[in-house]
Enzyme design. Structure first.
Site, PDB file in Angstrom:
ATOM      1  N   SER A 129       0.764  -1.127   0.214  1.00  0.00           N
ATOM      2  CA  SER A 129       0.237  -0.275  -0.570  1.00  0.00           C
ATOM      3  C   SER A 129       1.432   0.916  -0.204  1.00  0.00           C
ATOM      4  O   SER A 129       2.345   0.974   0.871  1.00  0.00           O
ATOM      5  CB  SER A 129      -0.642  -0.259   0.841  1.00  0.00           C
ATOM      6  OG  SER A 129      -1.483   1.752   1.423  1.00  0.00           O
ATOM      7  N   TYR A 142      -1.830  -0.713  10.701  1.00  0.00           N
ATOM      8  CA  TYR A 142      -2.139  -0.719   8.943  1.00  0.00           C
ATOM      9  C   TYR A 142      -1.074  -0.730   8.281  1.00  0.00           C
ATOM     10  O   TYR A 142      -0.185  -0.932   7.921  1.00  0.00           O
ATOM     11  CB  TYR A 142      -2.798  -0.350   8.678  1.00  0.00           C
ATOM     12  CG  TYR A 142      -3.110  -0.366   7.559  1.00  0.00           C
ATOM     13  CD1 TYR A 142      -3.860  -1.551   6.409  1.00  0.00           C
ATOM     14  CD2 TYR A 142      -3.631   0.340   6.089  1.00  0.00           C
ATOM     15  CE1 TYR A 142      -3.577  -2.347   5.155  1.00  0.00           C
ATOM     16  CE2 TYR A 142      -3.417   0.063   4.631  1.00  0.00           C
ATOM     17  CZ  TYR A 142      -3.627  -1.041   4.357  1.00  0.00           C
ATOM     18  OH  TYR A 142      -3.460  -0.812   3.090  1.00  0.00           O
TER      19      TYR A 142
END
Length: 233
Positions: A129, A142
């Site tokens: 990501s 995250y």
């Protein structure tokens, strides 16, 4: 002989796009947990496996089923991931643990279980990501899990290179998922900071995965490929 790919989290969103793309010339196994796959994904050459990869024994069971069904494994795409809010003033151990278990430990467990079956030319593609380098507000764990995945990607590329196995990652930018679309307002904020002037699609990510999984990328390993449309250039 047709190559066999395993895609985790393949029932929806980016995972589904990867399954559909690779399925044009691969036999594809994919995992799912709560989003039951559409009938179109359960083609004769596909194998759908319901699995919670946060559980320690599930990686070896998934690999067992893939090998039992196809007899080989050539590509692993670690797409299954978990995003949860983890605000600094509300620590919930289970939330942090679940993120790390799925985003980082599951790929490691799958690789360990699959190694006896991977031959030179095999490829691992991890879905990272942009939040690995651009920390998300209230979701630091995250972002940290994806940063750790990037480092693990490079480490495994170094360790597996002598065996002819490549390990890379794709780092998506703002991708609009049909099953869980962002609001028009939030999409506009991302698009404003994206050089190409649009949000990404799951198919954009699937095409990058196809490249890294293919022989066209035979001299590419240890790389994290941003697919962000030029976000925050």
């Amino acid at each position: 002989m047709e190559k066999v790919a395993l895609v985790t989290g393949g029932a929806r969103g980016i995972g589904r796009a990867i399954v559909e793309d690779l399925g044009t010339d691969h036999s594809v196994a994919f995992t799912w947990l709560t989003s039951k796959p559409a009938a179109a994904l359960c083609a004769d050459t596909n194998l759908a496996i319901q699995s919670d990869l946060r559980e320690p024994d599930q990686a070896s069971e998934v690999i067992r089923q893939v090998i039992e069904h196809y007899g080989r494994l050539d590509v692993i795409v670690n797409n299954a991931g978990l995003v949860r809010s983890t605000p600094k003033d509300q620590f919930q151990h289970e939330d942090h643990r679940a993120i790390i278990d799925l985003n980082l430990l599951a790929p490691a467990a799958l690789l360990s279980a699959a190694l006896p079956h991977l031959k030179p030319g095999a490829a691992i593609v991890n879905i990272s990501s942009m939040n690995a380098t651009l920390p998300p507000r209230d979701a630091a764990t995250y972002g940290a899990s994806k940063a750790a995945l990037n480092l693990w990607t490079r480490a495994m590329a170094k360790e597996l290179g002598p065996e002819g196995i490549r390990v890379n990652a794709v780092a998506p930018g703002a991708i609009n998922i049909p099953e869980a679309p962002r609001s028009d307002e939030l999409t506009a904020i991302f698009v404003k900071d994206t050089a190409l002037g649009r949000a990404g699609t799951p198919e954009d990510i699937a095409k990058a995965v196809r490249f890294l999984a293919s022989d066209n990328a035979s001299f590419v390993t240890g790389e994290v490929l941003p697919v962000t449309g030029g976000y925050r250039l």
